[in-house]
Write a protein that holds these residues in place. Structure first.
Motif, PDB file in Angstrom:
ATOM      1  N   GLN A  66     -18.748 -11.575 -27.385  1.00  0.00           N
ATOM      2  CA  GLN A  66     -18.684 -11.715 -28.852  1.00  0.00           C
ATOM      3  C   GLN A  66     -19.372 -10.540 -29.546  1.00  0.00           C
ATOM      4  O   GLN A  66     -18.894 -10.042 -30.575  1.00  0.00           O
ATOM      5  CB  GLN A  66     -19.323 -13.043 -29.275  1.00  0.00           C
ATOM      6  CG  GLN A  66     -19.303 -13.309 -30.764  1.00  0.00           C
ATOM      7  CD  GLN A  66     -17.889 -13.300 -31.336  1.00  0.00           C
ATOM      8  OE1 GLN A  66     -16.933 -13.667 -30.665  1.00  0.00           O
ATOM      9  NE2 GLN A  66     -17.766 -12.845 -32.573  1.00  0.00           N
ATOM     10  N   CYS A  67     -20.503 -10.082 -28.967  1.00  0.00           N
ATOM     11  CA  CYS A  67     -21.186  -8.904 -29.532  1.00  0.00           C
ATOM     12  C   CYS A  67     -20.272  -7.684 -29.491  1.00  0.00           C
ATOM     13  O   CYS A  67     -20.196  -6.914 -30.464  1.00  0.00           O
ATOM     14  CB  CYS A  67     -22.474  -8.628 -28.753  1.00  0.00           C
ATOM     15  SG  CYS A  67     -23.772  -9.854 -28.969  1.00  0.00           S
ATOM     16  N   ARG A 115     -16.981  -7.671 -29.432  1.00  0.00           N
ATOM     17  CA  ARG A 115     -15.888  -7.845 -30.393  1.00  0.00           C
ATOM     18  C   ARG A 115     -16.342  -7.375 -31.779  1.00  0.00           C
ATOM     19  O   ARG A 115     -15.596  -6.734 -32.514  1.00  0.00           O
ATOM     20  CB  ARG A 115     -15.465  -9.316 -30.464  1.00  0.00           C
ATOM     21  CG  ARG A 115     -14.623  -9.780 -29.312  1.00  0.00           C
ATOM     22  CD  ARG A 115     -14.028 -11.150 -29.606  1.00  0.00           C
ATOM     23  NE  ARG A 115     -13.130 -11.096 -30.744  1.00  0.00           N
ATOM     24  CZ  ARG A 115     -11.848 -10.750 -30.669  1.00  0.00           C
ATOM     25  NH1 ARG A 115     -11.334 -10.430 -29.501  1.00  0.00           N
ATOM     26  NH2 ARG A 115     -11.099 -10.728 -31.737  1.00  0.00           N
ATOM     27  N   THR A 116     -17.571  -7.705 -32.136  1.00  0.00           N
ATOM     28  CA  THR A 116     -18.100  -7.291 -33.433  1.00  0.00           C
ATOM     29  C   THR A 116     -18.338  -5.788 -33.491  1.00  0.00           C
ATOM     30  O   THR A 116     -18.147  -5.159 -34.532  1.00  0.00           O
ATOM     31  CB  THR A 116     -19.417  -8.033 -33.721  1.00  0.00           C
ATOM     32  OG1 THR A 116     -19.197  -9.428 -33.608  1.00  0.00           O
ATOM     33  CG2 THR A 116     -19.942  -7.728 -35.101  1.00  0.00           C
ATOM     34  N   PHE A 117     -18.703  -5.206 -32.358  1.00  0.00           N
ATOM     35  CA  PHE A 117     -19.079  -3.794 -32.323  1.00  0.00           C
ATOM     36  C   PHE A 117     -17.874  -2.866 -32.187  1.00  0.00           C
ATOM     37  O   PHE A 117     -17.804  -1.825 -32.838  1.00  0.00           O
ATOM     38  CB  PHE A 117     -20.051  -3.565 -31.169  1.00  0.00           C
ATOM     39  CG  PHE A 117     -20.602  -2.178 -31.099  1.00  0.00           C
ATOM     40  CD1 PHE A 117     -21.532  -1.728 -32.026  1.00  0.00           C
ATOM     41  CD2 PHE A 117     -20.191  -1.310 -30.091  1.00  0.00           C
ATOM     42  CE1 PHE A 117     -22.029  -0.446 -31.963  1.00  0.00           C
ATOM     43  CE2 PHE A 117     -20.685  -0.031 -30.026  1.00  0.00           C
ATOM     44  CZ  PHE A 117     -21.605   0.413 -30.954  1.00  0.00           C
ATOM     45  N   ALA A 166     -14.443  -3.549 -32.614  1.00  0.00           N
ATOM     46  CA  ALA A 166     -13.208  -3.813 -33.359  1.00  0.00           C
ATOM     47  C   ALA A 166     -12.892  -2.657 -34.320  1.00  0.00           C
ATOM     48  O   ALA A 166     -13.755  -1.816 -34.618  1.00  0.00           O
ATOM     49  CB  ALA A 166     -13.341  -5.113 -34.142  1.00  0.00           C
ATOM     50  N   ASN A 170     -12.452  -2.647 -37.445  1.00  0.00           N
ATOM     51  CA  ASN A 170     -13.367  -2.714 -38.600  1.00  0.00           C
ATOM     52  C   ASN A 170     -14.756  -3.160 -38.167  1.00  0.00           C
ATOM     53  O   ASN A 170     -15.492  -3.783 -38.951  1.00  0.00           O
ATOM     54  CB  ASN A 170     -12.816  -3.673 -39.655  1.00  0.00           C
ATOM     55  CG  ASN A 170     -11.515  -3.180 -40.249  1.00  0.00           C
ATOM     56  OD1 ASN A 170     -11.397  -2.003 -40.575  1.00  0.00           O
ATOM     57  ND2 ASN A 170     -10.529  -4.064 -40.366  1.00  0.00           N
ATOM     58  N   GLY A 171     -15.117  -2.833 -36.940  1.00  0.00           N
ATOM     59  CA  GLY A 171     -16.402  -3.255 -36.406  1.00  0.00           C
ATOM     60  C   GLY A 171     -17.545  -2.329 -36.782  1.00  0.00           C
ATOM     61  O   GLY A 171     -17.382  -1.348 -37.533  1.00  0.00           O
ATOM     62  N   LEU A 172     -18.702  -2.642 -36.249  1.00  0.00           N
ATOM     63  CA  LEU A 172     -19.922  -1.912 -36.589  1.00  0.00           C
ATOM     64  C   LEU A 172     -19.838  -0.441 -36.198  1.00  0.00           C
ATOM     65  O   LEU A 172     -20.275   0.437 -36.952  1.00  0.00           O
ATOM     66  CB  LEU A 172     -21.118  -2.574 -35.888  1.00  0.00           C
ATOM     67  CG  LEU A 172     -22.479  -1.917 -36.102  1.00  0.00           C
ATOM     68  CD1 LEU A 172     -22.844  -1.931 -37.580  1.00  0.00           C
ATOM     69  CD2 LEU A 172     -23.543  -2.637 -35.282  1.00  0.00           C
ATOM     70  N   ASN A 180     -17.338   1.457 -38.584  1.00  0.00           N
ATOM     71  CA  ASN A 180     -17.914   1.497 -39.935  1.00  0.00           C
ATOM     72  C   ASN A 180     -19.085   2.470 -40.014  1.00  0.00           C
ATOM     73  O   ASN A 180     -19.274   3.152 -41.032  1.00  0.00           O
ATOM     74  CB  ASN A 180     -18.358   0.094 -40.355  1.00  0.00           C
ATOM     75  CG  ASN A 180     -17.187  -0.811 -40.682  1.00  0.00           C
ATOM     76  OD1 ASN A 180     -16.098  -0.336 -40.999  1.00  0.00           O
ATOM     77  ND2 ASN A 180     -17.384  -2.111 -40.596  1.00  0.00           N
ATOM     78  N   SER A 216      -9.212   0.420 -32.617  1.00  0.00           N
ATOM     79  CA  SER A 216      -9.870  -0.680 -31.921  1.00  0.00           C
ATOM     80  C   SER A 216     -10.051  -0.343 -30.444  1.00  0.00           C
ATOM     81  O   SER A 216      -9.161   0.220 -29.807  1.00  0.00           O
ATOM     82  CB  SER A 216      -9.035  -1.957 -32.071  1.00  0.00           C
ATOM     83  OG  SER A 216      -9.566  -2.980 -31.258  1.00  0.00           O
TER      84      SER A 216
END
Length: 278
Positions: free
Chosen positions: A113-114, A116-118, A120, A122-124, A127, A142
């Motif tokens: 999950q971490c 996926r957030t990092f 993706a 539009n992830g960390l 960005n 991605s």
């Protein structure tokens, strides 16, 4: 040991043996028998033929992903353990020592999950690159595919390998390493030519254990990638949940057993060859 003591010992280990038999041996035997049984009963390789026809690409994909993850995990662990053992900057060594173990306490599903957030689109990570002006927003891509699986496995398993490797390096005779430094060898050369050959068995054990661990993870390929090709654990879950096809799923399980056995055989052969060396 008297007879009563033996009976007491058997009584003490009986619950543990019963759990191993009920939770491991029985499911293992059931899976093996189911994989080699045809629809009409009797011995058959039909499930293996179906598994290979549908998922041969995933078998190759799984082996490549796990081997690549082991390679990068070993490389990262060598860098971390070498820095902890031979590093001379106290701030870097202290910071690294405080941080590198954290992923050990994070379950694979949370690590997925971490990532996926990092990773993706539009992830960390993207960005942050956009905010720093390194890339344009339209250039963001991605990494939630095979690259994300490898990144998650390496991030999760590197602390385990580095912990074992750093312990082995710390137990080496420092006089040999200091002699190399006094003769003008760089820290990198001392690590590669003097230290690593002495701790190679410990590194190999850690990588074999990591290989088997990564081969059995379901959450990471399902959450990070989720598309074809994928790993065998996802295929096994899909055959059971979507079709109730236990025979093909168990055939894939036997293929996974054989891949794991290959890693164990390589390790055992290396250990036996070392013991036979005069």
């Amino acid at each position: 040991m008297s007879l009563s003591q033996r009976n007491l010992a058997l009584l003490l280990i009986a619950p543990g043996l019963a759990l191993v038999a009920a939770l491991f041996l029985y499911p293992l035997c059931f899976s093996l028998i189911s994989a080699f049984t045809g629809p009409q009963g009797g011995f058959s390789l039909q499930a293996f033929g179906k598994a290979w026809e549908l998922y041969s690409g995933d078998v190759v994909f799984t082996v490549v992903i796990v081997l690549a993850s082991c390679f990068f995990t070993g490389l990262a662990a060598i860098i971390i353990a070498g820095t902890l053992t031979l590093g001379e900057n106290r701030w870097i060594v202290g910071t690294l020592k405080a941080l590198y173990r954290w992923p050990l306490f994070i379950p694979f599903i949370v690590a997925a999950q971490c990532m996926r957030t990092f990773l993706a689109k539009n992830g960390l990570m993207n960005n942050s690159f956009v905010s720093l002006g390194l890339i344009e927003p339209l250039q963001a891509v991605s990494y939630l595919d095979w690259r994300g699986i490898i990144a998650t496995f390496v991030w999760k398993q590197t602390p385990f390998v580095a912990l074992l490797l750093a312990g082995a390096l710390a137990s080496l005779d420092r006089a040999t390493l200091e002699a190399g430094r006094n003769l003008g060898a760089s820290r990198m050369r001392v690590l590669v030519e003097l230290a690593l050959p002495q701790v190679m068995p410990q590194l190999l054990v850690a990588l074999v254990l990591s290989f088997v661990t990564m081969l059995s993870v379901l959450s990471v390929p399902m959450m990070v990638a989720g598309s074809q090709p994928t790993m065998l654990t996802v295929d096994m879950a899909f055959r059971i949940n979507a079709y109730g096809d236990y025979a093909t799923a168990n055939a894939l399980g036997v293929i996974t057993y054989l891949i794991s056995a290959g890693a164990a055989i390589i390790y055992l052969k290396r250990g036996m060859a070392k013991e036979n060396t005069p």
